[in-house]
Design a protein around this motif. Structure first.
Motif, PDB file in Angstrom:
ATOM      1  N   GLU A   7       0.828  -1.199   0.000  1.00 45.45           N
ATOM      2  CA  GLU A   7       0.000   0.000   0.000  1.00 45.45           C
ATOM      3  C   GLU A   7       0.864   1.251   0.000  1.00 45.45           C
ATOM      4  O   GLU A   7       1.881   1.308   0.661  1.00 45.45           O
ATOM      5  CB  GLU A   7      -0.887   0.026   1.241  1.00 45.45           C
ATOM      6  CG  GLU A   7      -1.869  -1.102   1.317  1.00 45.45           C
ATOM      7  CD  GLU A   7      -2.635  -1.094   2.634  1.00 45.45           C
ATOM      8  OE1 GLU A   7      -2.566  -0.114   3.387  1.00 45.45           O
ATOM      9  OE2 GLU A   7      -3.292  -2.098   2.887  1.00 45.45           O
ATOM     10  N   GLU A   8       0.405   2.280  -0.713  1.00 41.81           N
ATOM     11  CA  GLU A   8       1.097   3.561  -0.666  1.00 41.81           C
ATOM     12  C   GLU A   8       0.996   4.148   0.740  1.00 41.81           C
ATOM     13  O   GLU A   8       1.968   4.639   1.286  1.00 41.81           O
ATOM     14  CB  GLU A   8       0.481   4.533  -1.676  1.00 41.81           C
ATOM     15  CG  GLU A   8       0.731   4.167  -3.108  1.00 41.81           C
ATOM     16  CD  GLU A   8      -0.125   4.976  -4.066  1.00 41.81           C
ATOM     17  OE1 GLU A   8      -1.120   5.588  -3.633  1.00 41.81           O
ATOM     18  OE2 GLU A   8       0.217   4.983  -5.247  1.00 41.81           O
ATOM     19  N   LEU A  77      13.232  10.403   4.721  1.00 35.79           N
ATOM     20  CA  LEU A  77      11.793  10.597   4.522  1.00 35.79           C
ATOM     21  C   LEU A  77      11.444  10.535   3.034  1.00 35.79           C
ATOM     22  O   LEU A  77      10.452   9.905   2.631  1.00 35.79           O
ATOM     23  CB  LEU A  77      11.357  11.936   5.109  1.00 35.79           C
ATOM     24  CG  LEU A  77      11.512  12.094   6.623  1.00 35.79           C
ATOM     25  CD1 LEU A  77      11.294  13.547   7.026  1.00 35.79           C
ATOM     26  CD2 LEU A  77      10.581  11.167   7.379  1.00 35.79           C
ATOM     27  N   THR A  78      12.268  11.176   2.216  1.00 37.79           N
ATOM     28  CA  THR A  78      12.045  11.191   0.772  1.00 37.79           C
ATOM     29  C   THR A  78      12.153   9.794   0.175  1.00 37.79           C
ATOM     30  O   THR A  78      11.309   9.386  -0.631  1.00 37.79           O
ATOM     31  CB  THR A  78      13.050  12.143   0.095  1.00 37.79           C
ATOM     32  OG1 THR A  78      12.825  13.457   0.610  1.00 37.79           O
ATOM     33  CG2 THR A  78      12.894  12.157  -1.408  1.00 37.79           C
ATOM     34  N   ARG A  84       7.306   4.157  -1.586  1.00 38.94           N
ATOM     35  CA  ARG A  84       5.873   3.900  -1.440  1.00 38.94           C
ATOM     36  C   ARG A  84       5.062   4.383  -2.642  1.00 38.94           C
ATOM     37  O   ARG A  84       3.879   4.089  -2.752  1.00 38.94           O
ATOM     38  CB  ARG A  84       5.342   4.605  -0.200  1.00 38.94           C
ATOM     39  CG  ARG A  84       5.707   3.949   1.077  1.00 38.94           C
ATOM     40  CD  ARG A  84       4.762   2.814   1.287  1.00 38.94           C
ATOM     41  NE  ARG A  84       5.134   2.064   2.461  1.00 38.94           N
ATOM     42  CZ  ARG A  84       4.528   0.982   2.821  1.00 38.94           C
ATOM     43  NH1 ARG A  84       3.518   0.522   2.121  1.00 38.94           N
ATOM     44  NH2 ARG A  84       4.918   0.329   3.877  1.00 38.94           N
ATOM     45  N   GLY A  85       5.668   5.150  -3.526  1.00 37.01           N
ATOM     46  CA  GLY A  85       4.951   5.665  -4.681  1.00 37.01           C
ATOM     47  C   GLY A  85       4.043   6.836  -4.363  1.00 37.01           C
ATOM     48  O   GLY A  85       3.081   7.105  -5.086  1.00 37.01           O
ATOM     49  N   LEU A  86       4.351   7.554  -3.309  1.00 34.48           N
ATOM     50  CA  LEU A  86       3.503   8.669  -2.883  1.00 34.48           C
ATOM     51  C   LEU A  86       3.455   9.805  -3.902  1.00 34.48           C
ATOM     52  O   LEU A  86       2.501  10.588  -3.910  1.00 34.48           O
ATOM     53  CB  LEU A  86       3.963   9.212  -1.532  1.00 34.48           C
ATOM     54  CG  LEU A  86       3.797   8.275  -0.344  1.00 34.48           C
ATOM     55  CD1 LEU A  86       4.362   8.916   0.913  1.00 34.48           C
ATOM     56  CD2 LEU A  86       2.346   7.887  -0.157  1.00 34.48           C
ATOM     57  N   GLU A  87       4.447   9.884  -4.773  1.00 35.45           N
ATOM     58  CA  GLU A  87       4.455  10.962  -5.769  1.00 35.45           C
ATOM     59  C   GLU A  87       3.211  10.906  -6.662  1.00 35.45           C
ATOM     60  O   GLU A  87       2.783  11.924  -7.201  1.00 35.45           O
ATOM     61  CB  GLU A  87       5.740  10.943  -6.606  1.00 35.45           C
ATOM     62  CG  GLU A  87       5.889   9.787  -7.560  1.00 35.45           C
ATOM     63  CD  GLU A  87       6.409   8.500  -6.928  1.00 35.45           C
ATOM     64  OE1 GLU A  87       6.636   7.538  -7.691  1.00 35.45           O
ATOM     65  OE2 GLU A  87       6.588   8.435  -5.694  1.00 35.45           O
ATOM     66  N   VAL A  99       7.614  16.143  -8.196  1.00 33.40           N
ATOM     67  CA  VAL A  99       7.691  16.178  -6.740  1.00 33.40           C
ATOM     68  C   VAL A  99       9.150  16.311  -6.322  1.00 33.40           C
ATOM     69  O   VAL A  99       9.966  15.433  -6.615  1.00 33.40           O
ATOM     70  CB  VAL A  99       7.049  14.920  -6.122  1.00 33.40           C
ATOM     71  CG1 VAL A  99       7.242  14.896  -4.615  1.00 33.40           C
ATOM     72  CG2 VAL A  99       5.573  14.852  -6.480  1.00 33.40           C
ATOM     73  N   GLN A 100       9.465  17.416  -5.692  1.00 37.58           N
ATOM     74  CA  GLN A 100      10.824  17.693  -5.234  1.00 37.58           C
ATOM     75  C   GLN A 100      11.101  16.972  -3.905  1.00 37.58           C
ATOM     76  O   GLN A 100      10.177  16.565  -3.208  1.00 37.58           O
ATOM     77  CB  GLN A 100      11.013  19.204  -5.028  1.00 37.58           C
ATOM     78  CG  GLN A 100      10.685  20.047  -6.236  1.00 37.58           C
ATOM     79  CD  GLN A 100      11.705  19.879  -7.345  1.00 37.58           C
ATOM     80  OE1 GLN A 100      12.877  19.637  -7.111  1.00 37.58           O
ATOM     81  NE2 GLN A 100      11.246  19.995  -8.586  1.00 37.58           N
TER      82      GLN A 100
END
Length: 141
Positions: A7-8, A77-78, A84-87, A99-100
């Protein structure tokens, strides 16, 4: 039951508003601060999780501080956020074309804050979210 590793965001929100805010960059909407208010909470809760763990493990204050710095570092954190593929979920500022690093780090902190708020400030739930997210892979569950 779903697998948190796939899961993201390994948490089911009761209220989607904190999640929406956590995924929004400053300037992405009429809310000028975006996810920064939640990121402040998330940063503080993450530090507390590490402090409590260090205390239960008998770490010195120096060891605990070092761990806080390493876990809370923007690069860590990045990395977790991109892994997780949060971008794919972040709503960036229209002036950004991708996304920086700082936005991803802030978003991960904001998600921690959002879970803390959504769970009615349940420390144990938030701690488990941080573990499931992959920020503290070596903490016992």
């Amino acid at each position: 039951m779903s697998d948190p590793e796939r899961e993201e965001i390994p948490y089911s929100f009761r209220d989607e508003n904190p999640l929406t805010e956590a995924l929004e960059a400053a300037g992405a909407s009429l809310r000028p601060e975006g996810n920064k208010r939640l990121a402040l909470i998330g940063d503080a809760v993450l530090r507390l999780i590490i402090c409590v763990y260090g205390y239960t493990q008998g770490w010195s204050t120096g060891q605990t501080s070092d761990y806080q710095v390493n876990i809370g570092r923007n690069t860590n954190l990045t990395n977790v956020g991109f892994r997780r593929g949060l971008e794919r979920r972040i709503r960036p500022n229209p002036a950004q074309n991708r996304v920086q690093v700082r936005l991803m780090a802030t978003t991960v902190e904001a998600l921690i804050g959002a879970v803390y708020i959504d769970s009615e400030m349940d420390f144990a739930v938030t701690r488990q979210f941080v573990i499931d997210l992959g920020l503290l892979p070596d903490l016992p569950q």
